[in-house]
Design an enzyme around this catalytic site. Structure first.
Site, PDB file in Angstrom:
ATOM      1  N   GLU A  47     -27.865  12.727  -6.499  1.00 18.84           N
ATOM      2  CA  GLU A  47     -26.820  13.286  -5.648  1.00 18.84           C
ATOM      3  C   GLU A  47     -25.958  12.291  -5.448  1.00 18.84           C
ATOM      4  O   GLU A  47     -26.140  11.307  -4.941  1.00 18.84           O
ATOM      5  CB  GLU A  47     -27.414  13.692  -4.333  1.00 18.84           C
ATOM      6  N   CYS A 106     -22.448  12.086   2.566  1.00 17.42           N
ATOM      7  CA  CYS A 106     -22.156  12.585   1.539  1.00 17.42           C
ATOM      8  C   CYS A 106     -21.093  13.659   1.248  1.00 17.42           C
ATOM      9  O   CYS A 106     -20.384  14.253   0.537  1.00 17.42           O
ATOM     10  CB  CYS A 106     -23.440  13.150   0.547  1.00 17.42           C
TER      11      CYS A 106
END
Lengths: 527, 527
Positions: B266, B303
């Site tokens: 990720e 994120c």
């Protein structure tokens, strides 16, 4: 309907490729077949992929029933080609009529099975977390998840299944079911069969009102067109069945893209066939005979062909070898799919026969025509096998190698040694249960399918099948290319947070309007 | 319990690494923290991976209840560390107490959620095709499928969630739930926090009687140890949360192995935040204020931080910008996680500020201590954004760029232009419904989660969450790293054909002895 033009199919058009012309070759006669096909160039790759991309949003949101009917229409259109399809496929592949009629039924059956999957409706795997507006310290939002199609898929036709793993084979059926447009790169060994089937898909797409671009089919002989296809920015996944070298090359192309994409390559497998002592003691001869049947079926040109036999040496194994040698002696030579496959098989045989640690057990009848293969069985010792990587290489065709082990511990060492495989078969009696139980975890780590007292050829198309396995059997051991689970290769999850009802996909709206299976707060329900 | 040693945890042992020593740095003071940690070498990678491999077969076959209790024991052991964990994490990360207490609760909650998943029991996705011995021309065999663990998993701790995406974070929880041993590479920014949590996992493994090797934790500062870990032949999958450069490097290592393995990285996302005209007309100021809260939470080190705002220019957008600038003016500077992250953020700010097509909208309060970040908002025109790839780069931290579009068609062009993202947020009113409906397919192709009238920060851990998305948001858009679907990353299907009952895994035996959900001939049932 059945007049071949040698053209490619791009959306609803037929286009003659401007790259080098090529012809199919009848492997049984060595003769060139008409018509000439015009190989595609980068320009046609672009057109097909751009059309697929343009079709993607509309196609992936067609309702499940419409997509199911489209798949069924393809199946019917393939059947409706009739005998000309079988005859062309026989001429292009050297495979016999009965095999190709069975493969046609399987191809139609796969398409219809995915239609059932669409109607059953759990494939988008709906998930709901109900909102908790009063939760402290923070409220929980309304979260709804579904799986959607990944995007246009490139499918490479396989040489060894001109129908079932080709233009409208399992990769195409599962990708179309998932909602992905498909751009097929037809296998150059059977371009006529491919054109016939491709036109059936094209006609079905038109008849069902599917967006143009949902299906295209390119042809060509070199590697460039396939490379261009996998490298195209509008392609989002790849399905491939073929050689390890070919699969690795496509994996490299896909990984080197600015946006890497998944490649589902089903590549190579020697499918260990393990004979336990109890089974050898009781029915070595029957297994030997059955084994040769599996080994030589379709000239051995199956991904699941048993190319490696493991057993402990002794009277039982000797009896198996004698029975296998005897059965082999009656096996007629069979025409292989292409001159290239025939040449590779023959070279592989010579390499094995010339290996000083390998002894020949038996051979089939001698060849008497072009591109024929002679079945063969060899034996070596475990120590030799463990020290010579060449002995582990697949020789695609009806050749197999018996590894004689001094004891079961060594047999287990050999199993631990081998690479990832599609299948492993165990022949056993109840007395072998303890030993097999100890072997199972090792096999589970290495293969996609474990069989007991059967033969690995003959891959059932169902819900529970796994035609996959750890690398290098496939490029991605988390999947299968046969059976209904194959649809998952072409799906990805999307979560919708706090969307108004009017904007939610129908399947995710309140009240379960489509009556689908859903996971609500972790629990499966259809209410 | 809370005395740190600076050692690595390998199975049930503690081992001091012989590679370069390093210390944690308190980013709020710049001070070096005790103790010194000894970096690991290839020798420790080998020991941890060999132990994990030795534990694999036993661990993956532990029953679901035992594994559930193990996960719960880890959760409790982390809670039981008490305040020393929070204090160490605060000192190592610069994050405030409330955030870390919340993150600890989330970490324990994730572990317990996966325990629930194990008890609910549908994770192995059992499938049965019932045999048809009388079918013509060939009988159908007995086929049973389950998913099993892929093998030992390498987990890389993330800098920005020292608990929830680190040693016992979501990757570890989902891998352990799947039956995969885990070898963690701790993030060097919080080695003390990592040792505390690692020892909690180690103690829980021992207390629960899990095989040694089910968990190990390595530390080190350079790239070599991570490279060696991913390259190790016994590692079968990788979980990573971090930078795009780091994720791409690990993808390269994994793809170059003799046996390539999946990497779940990720990596980077700017999380487009789209303001529709109706929303701007009605509540530009409220959105501006809420946006700044989301942008600056945790110094923007999420994120899902909204790093890109898209809107059509006009009074509404001007009001949003004014409100955001006003809110930014009251934002205190915040300590960033590491000096390296701070330096990168500062450089990114300077680069944006120095771009002639970019104008500054507002800034947070000036910094007054080491490693502090000043929040900032910039604006540019759509034409500039579309022609300058640098403007699309993530600047990890509390900086965002507004792209002013002349009209909605251009806004859509911008959305079509951007790379894969974790999230997209839309602020809208009912009057915007038609326009948003047209935008949704474009967003679905590009992101893992679509939010309406919310803020992307704050990722709910549930069943329906998707924390994933197309490349480069992640290396594999078919998955999520948050939520229960994350377990699927570490599973693969295996099919059992005609196995005797005694050799079948218990879950696959006749009569559904474990009372699990199963798909029988395509239909879900618990009977």
């Amino acid at each position: 309907m059945t007049t071949l033009t040698g053209e490619m199919l791009i959306g609803s058009s037929s286009i003659r490729g401007s790259d080098a012309e090529f012809h199919a070759v009848n492997p049984a006669t060595g003769e060139r077949m008409e018509p000439a096909f015009g190989g595609g160039t980068r320009a046609e790759v672009d057109r097909a992929c751009d059309l697929a991309w343009a079709a993607f949003d509309a196609y992936r949101e067609t309702d499940a029933e419409s997509r199911a009917r489209f798949l069924e229409a393809i199946a019917q259109a393939i059947i409706d080609i009739g005998d000309p399809l079988i005859e062309r496929a026989m001429a292009e592949s050297g495979l016999p009529r009965a095999r190709l009629e069975g493969e046609r039924a399987r191809t139609a059956g796969q398409l219809r099975l995915f239609a059932e999957v669409l109607r059953e409706g759990s494939w988008p795997e709906l998930r709901f977390d109900t909102p908790l507006p009063d939760r402290k310290p923070l409220p929980r939002p309304d979260l709804r998840q579904r799986h959607i199609a990944v995007g246009p898929v490139a499918v490479f036709g396989a040489s060894n299944f001109p129908l079932a793993f080709s233009v409208a084979g399992g990769d195409t059926a599962s990708a179309l079911a998932a909602g992905c447009p498909v751009v097929v790169k037809a296998h150059p060994a059977h371009p006529g069969t491919s054109e016939l089937v491709g036109r059936a898909v094209q006609a079905a797409a038109t008849a069902c009102g599917m967006p143009e671009g949902v299906f295209s089919m390119l042809v060509g002989t070199g590697n460039q067109i396939g490379t261009d296809l996998v490298a195209h920015r509008h392609i989002k996944a790849v399905g491939f069945t073929g050689s390890r070298r070919g699969g690795l090359a496509l994996m490299g192309v896909a990984a080197a893209r600015p946006e890497p994409i998944p490649v589902y390559a089903e590549m190579s497998s020697v499918n260990p066939f393990i004979l336990m002592p109890g089974a050898l003691a009781r029915r070595a001869e029957a297994i030997g005979k059955g084994f040769v049947g599996s080994l030589t079926m379709g000239a051995g040109q199956f991904c699941t062909n048993p190319g490696l036999v493991l057993a402990v040496g002794g009277d039982g194994l000797d009896a198996f070898l004698a029975a296998a040698a005897d059965a082999l002696g009656g096996v007629q030579p069979a025409t292989m799919l292409t001159p290239g496959i025939h040449a590779a098989y023959t070279a592989g045989l010579e390499k094995l026969a010339g290996n000083p640690t390998v002894r020949e057990v038996g051979r089939g009848c001698a060849c008497n025509g072009p591109n024929q293969s002679q079945a063969a069985l060899f034996v070596t010792e475990a120590a030799s096998f463990l020290s010579d990587p060449a002995l582990e290489e697949e020789n695609f065709g009806s050749s197999s190698l018996v590894v004689r082990c001094p004891d079961l511990a060594t047999l287990r060492t050999v199993v631990e040694h081998i690479e990832g495989q599609l299948t492993a078969t165990i022949h056993m009696e109840e007395s072998d249960t303890g030993e097999v139980r100890a072997l199972l975890p090792v096999l589970e780590r290495r293969v996609g399918r474990i069989l007991v007292n059967g033969y690995p050829t003959g891959v059932e198309v169902g819900h529970a099948m796994v035609h996959g396995g750890p690398f290098p059997a496939t490029s991605d051991g988390r999947t299968t290319s046969v059976g209904t689970l194959a649809i998952r290769r072409f799906l990805r999850p999307v979560c919708y947070q706090d969307l108004p009802q009017a904007l939610l996909p129908e399947a995710l709206r309140d009240g379960n309007p489509l009556k689908l299976w859903r996971r609500v707060d972790g629990m499966l329900t259809r209410d």
